[in-house]
Design a protein around this motif. Structure first.
Motif, PDB file in Angstrom:
ATOM      1  N   PRO A 180       0.813  -1.220   0.000  1.00 17.80           N
ATOM      2  CA  PRO A 180       0.000   0.000   0.000  1.00 17.80           C
ATOM      3  C   PRO A 180       0.846   1.269   0.000  1.00 17.80           C
ATOM      4  O   PRO A 180       0.530   2.223  -0.729  1.00 17.80           O
ATOM      5  CB  PRO A 180      -0.826  -0.138   1.284  1.00 17.80           C
ATOM      6  N   ASN A 181       1.913   1.301   0.787  1.00 16.27           N
ATOM      7  CA  ASN A 181       2.746   2.502   0.837  1.00 16.27           C
ATOM      8  C   ASN A 181       3.407   2.790  -0.503  1.00 16.27           C
ATOM      9  O   ASN A 181       3.512   3.941  -0.931  1.00 16.27           O
ATOM     10  CB  ASN A 181       3.806   2.363   1.928  1.00 16.27           C
ATOM     11  N   ARG A 182       3.876   1.741  -1.180  1.00 16.71           N
ATOM     12  CA  ARG A 182       4.500   1.951  -2.488  1.00 16.71           C
ATOM     13  C   ARG A 182       3.478   2.483  -3.483  1.00 16.71           C
ATOM     14  O   ARG A 182       3.790   3.375  -4.278  1.00 16.71           O
ATOM     15  CB  ARG A 182       5.132   0.675  -3.001  1.00 16.71           C
ATOM     16  N   CYS A 183       2.277   1.965  -3.453  1.00 11.16           N
ATOM     17  CA  CYS A 183       1.237   2.457  -4.364  1.00 11.16           C
ATOM     18  C   CYS A 183       0.979   3.947  -4.141  1.00 11.16           C
ATOM     19  O   CYS A 183       0.812   4.704  -5.106  1.00 11.16           O
ATOM     20  CB  CYS A 183      -0.055   1.675  -4.162  1.00 11.16           C
ATOM     21  N   LEU A 184       0.955   4.373  -2.896  1.00  7.67           N
ATOM     22  CA  LEU A 184       0.722   5.788  -2.599  1.00  7.67           C
ATOM     23  C   LEU A 184       1.871   6.652  -3.099  1.00  7.67           C
ATOM     24  O   LEU A 184       1.656   7.764  -3.611  1.00  7.67           O
ATOM     25  CB  LEU A 184       0.514   5.979  -1.099  1.00  7.67           C
ATOM     26  N   LYS A 185       3.093   6.169  -2.998  1.00 10.63           N
ATOM     27  CA  LYS A 185       4.247   6.920  -3.504  1.00 10.63           C
ATOM     28  C   LYS A 185       4.190   7.024  -5.031  1.00 10.63           C
ATOM     29  O   LYS A 185       4.517   8.068  -5.605  1.00 10.63           O
ATOM     30  CB  LYS A 185       5.547   6.252  -3.060  1.00 10.63           C
ATOM     31  N   ILE A 186       3.767   5.949  -5.681  1.00  7.00           N
ATOM     32  CA  ILE A 186       3.629   5.981  -7.137  1.00  7.00           C
ATOM     33  C   ILE A 186       2.574   6.999  -7.553  1.00  7.00           C
ATOM     34  O   ILE A 186       2.779   7.799  -8.472  1.00  7.00           O
ATOM     35  CB  ILE A 186       3.283   4.573  -7.667  1.00  7.00           C
ATOM     36  N   LEU A 187       1.433   6.989  -6.877  1.00 11.95           N
ATOM     37  CA  LEU A 187       0.387   7.965  -7.190  1.00 11.95           C
ATOM     38  C   LEU A 187       0.894   9.393  -6.988  1.00 11.95           C
ATOM     39  O   LEU A 187       0.625  10.281  -7.809  1.00 11.95           O
ATOM     40  CB  LEU A 187      -0.835   7.724  -6.304  1.00 11.95           C
ATOM     41  N   ALA A 188       1.627   9.618  -5.910  1.00 12.74           N
ATOM     42  CA  ALA A 188       2.163  10.951  -5.655  1.00 12.74           C
ATOM     43  C   ALA A 188       3.109  11.379  -6.771  1.00 12.74           C
ATOM     44  O   ALA A 188       3.082  12.534  -7.213  1.00 12.74           O
ATOM     45  CB  ALA A 188       2.877  10.974  -4.301  1.00 12.74           C
ATOM     46  N   LEU A 189       3.923  10.452  -7.233  1.00 11.68           N
ATOM     47  CA  LEU A 189       4.831  10.762  -8.340  1.00 11.68           C
ATOM     48  C   LEU A 189       4.051  11.249  -9.558  1.00 11.68           C
ATOM     49  O   LEU A 189       4.406  12.275 -10.164  1.00 11.68           O
ATOM     50  CB  LEU A 189       5.642   9.510  -8.697  1.00 11.68           C
ATOM     51  N   PHE A 190       2.996  10.546  -9.918  1.00 18.08           N
ATOM     52  CA  PHE A 190       2.213  10.940 -11.094  1.00 18.08           C
ATOM     53  C   PHE A 190       1.520  12.285 -10.871  1.00 18.08           C
ATOM     54  O   PHE A 190       1.382  13.070 -11.806  1.00 18.08           O
ATOM     55  CB  PHE A 190       1.225   9.835 -11.472  1.00 18.08           C
ATOM     56  N   ARG A 191       1.094  12.561  -9.636  1.00 14.15           N
ATOM     57  CA  ARG A 191       0.484  13.862  -9.352  1.00 14.15           C
ATOM     58  C   ARG A 191       1.511  14.981  -9.463  1.00 14.15           C
ATOM     59  O   ARG A 191       1.238  16.038 -10.027  1.00 14.15           O
ATOM     60  CB  ARG A 191      -0.150  13.846  -7.949  1.00 14.15           C
ATOM     61  N   PHE A 192       2.713  14.774  -8.958  1.00 14.03           N
ATOM     62  CA  PHE A 192       3.736  15.818  -9.011  1.00 14.03           C
ATOM     63  C   PHE A 192       4.188  16.101 -10.440  1.00 14.03           C
ATOM     64  O   PHE A 192       4.434  17.247 -10.805  1.00 14.03           O
ATOM     65  CB  PHE A 192       4.959  15.422  -8.173  1.00 14.03           C
ATOM     66  N   VAL A 193       4.305  15.057 -11.248  1.00 15.02           N
ATOM     67  CA  VAL A 193       4.800  15.227 -12.618  1.00 15.02           C
ATOM     68  C   VAL A 193       3.700  15.753 -13.536  1.00 15.02           C
ATOM     69  O   VAL A 193       3.971  16.499 -14.486  1.00 15.02           O
ATOM     70  CB  VAL A 193       5.374  13.896 -13.158  1.00 15.02           C
ATOM     71  N   ASN A 194       2.445  15.390 -13.248  1.00 11.03           N
ATOM     72  CA  ASN A 194       1.305  15.813 -14.071  1.00 11.03           C
ATOM     73  C   ASN A 194       0.269  16.499 -13.184  1.00 11.03           C
ATOM     74  O   ASN A 194      -0.845  15.992 -13.002  1.00 11.03           O
ATOM     75  CB  ASN A 194       0.698  14.597 -14.774  1.00 11.03           C
ATOM     76  N   PRO A 195       0.627  17.655 -12.618  1.00  7.72           N
ATOM     77  CA  PRO A 195      -0.186  18.244 -11.541  1.00  7.72           C
ATOM     78  C   PRO A 195      -1.589  18.648 -11.945  1.00  7.72           C
ATOM     79  O   PRO A 195      -2.509  18.596 -11.118  1.00  7.72           O
ATOM     80  CB  PRO A 195       0.636  19.464 -11.110  1.00  7.72           C
TER      81      PRO A 195
END
Length: 332
Positions: free
Chosen positions: A248-263
């Motif tokens: 679960p924690n890794r999934c949240l980090k992945i989602l955050a990455l996509f939000r930061f790169v494609n805000p």
């Protein structure tokens, strides 16, 4: 102060900075989610966009995608049927409206649609738009031609989904029967016809952190309006049946990455969220602003009522369309 204000002001992450997001220590995860939420809230408030899939043509696919239970190369026993009739497509749209769905996704298995299949889809879309002009229609039909794109646009298709799925480097480890370029070209064709591009990824298939970063930046370059982030739900009988790389924690980090790169984009937490995020599913909506409701293609989602309850418990709101004013319409 975190990086969120800088991104809102127009700063673009470097790939090195993006990689560090995936390496965030777990004891800093809440701070990371808070940064992602600031960006999400700036562009989307606390609205949650709902999407629904109709598996309009199932199985019988000659492609060898390692994650897919509909491939003839897999031994999954999934349902197999040709494209459903127009009335079934229209009834799916009616169900979407009754469940406060913002985007109705018509999905077909297979490499590419025939012209006859496109004609059936466009005929149904025309009727759906006449009855429900506020409902967005997303078609996911495979590799499509310029002429087919023109017909889809004329019928009223708002969006076309064609996921890149993985990085260009890792693509041949996932599928060999079509190329990464084939996928990107289909997205380009849709953009040429002013159909909103929807393209996303599947994480947990053996890719590296660098691959995930490259996926996020590839979608930024493509300028996808909607980015579904799927987490592998390993299906017995497929090439990737034994993959179990996500927490679960890794999934949240992945989602955050996509939000930061494609805000500014619609980030959708998609297939596999139930089995990979588990009890942390609500946390994903502080980052993503969109989810699928109901079942996926050959895997089950959780009951609709649980998704609506999750959104309500968070204090978030379903993105409103003209048809969402009567709560009595919602089906459990």
């Amino acid at each position: 102060m975190g990086i969120a204000p800088r991104i809102i002001d127009g700063y673009t992450l470097t790939k090195e900075e993006a990689l560090e997001i995936l390496h965030t220590p777990d004891n800093r995860l809440l701070s990371l989610i808070d940064d992602a939420y600031q960006i999400r809230h700036h562009y989307y408030g606390n609205n949650v966009k709902l999407n629904m899939i109709l598996n309009a043509k199932s199985g019988l696919c000659a492609e060898d995608c390692g994650y897919c239970g509909q491939s003839t190369k897999a031994d999954t026993g999934c349902s197999q049927y040709a494209l459903v009739d127009e009335q079934t497509l229209i009834r799916g749209a009616d169900a979407a409206v009754n469940n406060q769905i913002g985007t109705y996704c018509i999905v077909m298995s297979g490499r590419k649609p025939t012209n006859r299949e496109v004609e059936r889809v466009t005929s149904a879309v025309g009727e759906i738009k006449a009855q429900h002009p506020e409902l967005k229609i997303c078609a996911c039909l495979g590799l499509a031609t310029d002429e087919q794109a023109k017909k889809l646009k004329a019928a009223g298709v708002d969006r076309y989904n064609h996921n890149i799925n993985t990085s260009e480097r890792y693509h041949d480890e996932v599928v060999t029967t079509h190329s990464y370029k084939d996928r990107v070209n289909t997205i380009a064709i849709m953009k040429e016809h002013h159909i909103s591009p929807c393209s996303g990824v599947i994480c947990g298939m053996g890719e590296t952190d660098e691959d995930i970063v490259n996926m996020a930046f590839a979608l930024k370059e493509i300028d996808a309006d909607s980015i579904p982030v799927n987490f592998l739900h390993a299906i017995p009988g497929t090439k990737f049946e034994d993959k179990d790389e996500l927490t679960p924690n890794r999934c949240l980090k992945i989602l955050a990455l996509f939000r930061f790169v494609n805000p500014t984009k619609e980030i959708r937490v998609s297939g596999g969220r139930e089995v990979n995020l588990r009890t942390l599913q609500p946390m994903s909506l502080y980052i993503a602003n969109s989810i699928f409701v109901g079942d996926y293609l050959v895997t089950n989602g959780q009951p609709n009522a649980e998704d609506y309850r999750m959104i309500q418990d968070l204090g978030f709101e379903i993105e409103q369309n003209a048809f969402t004013n009567d709560p009595s319409l919602i089906e459990a």
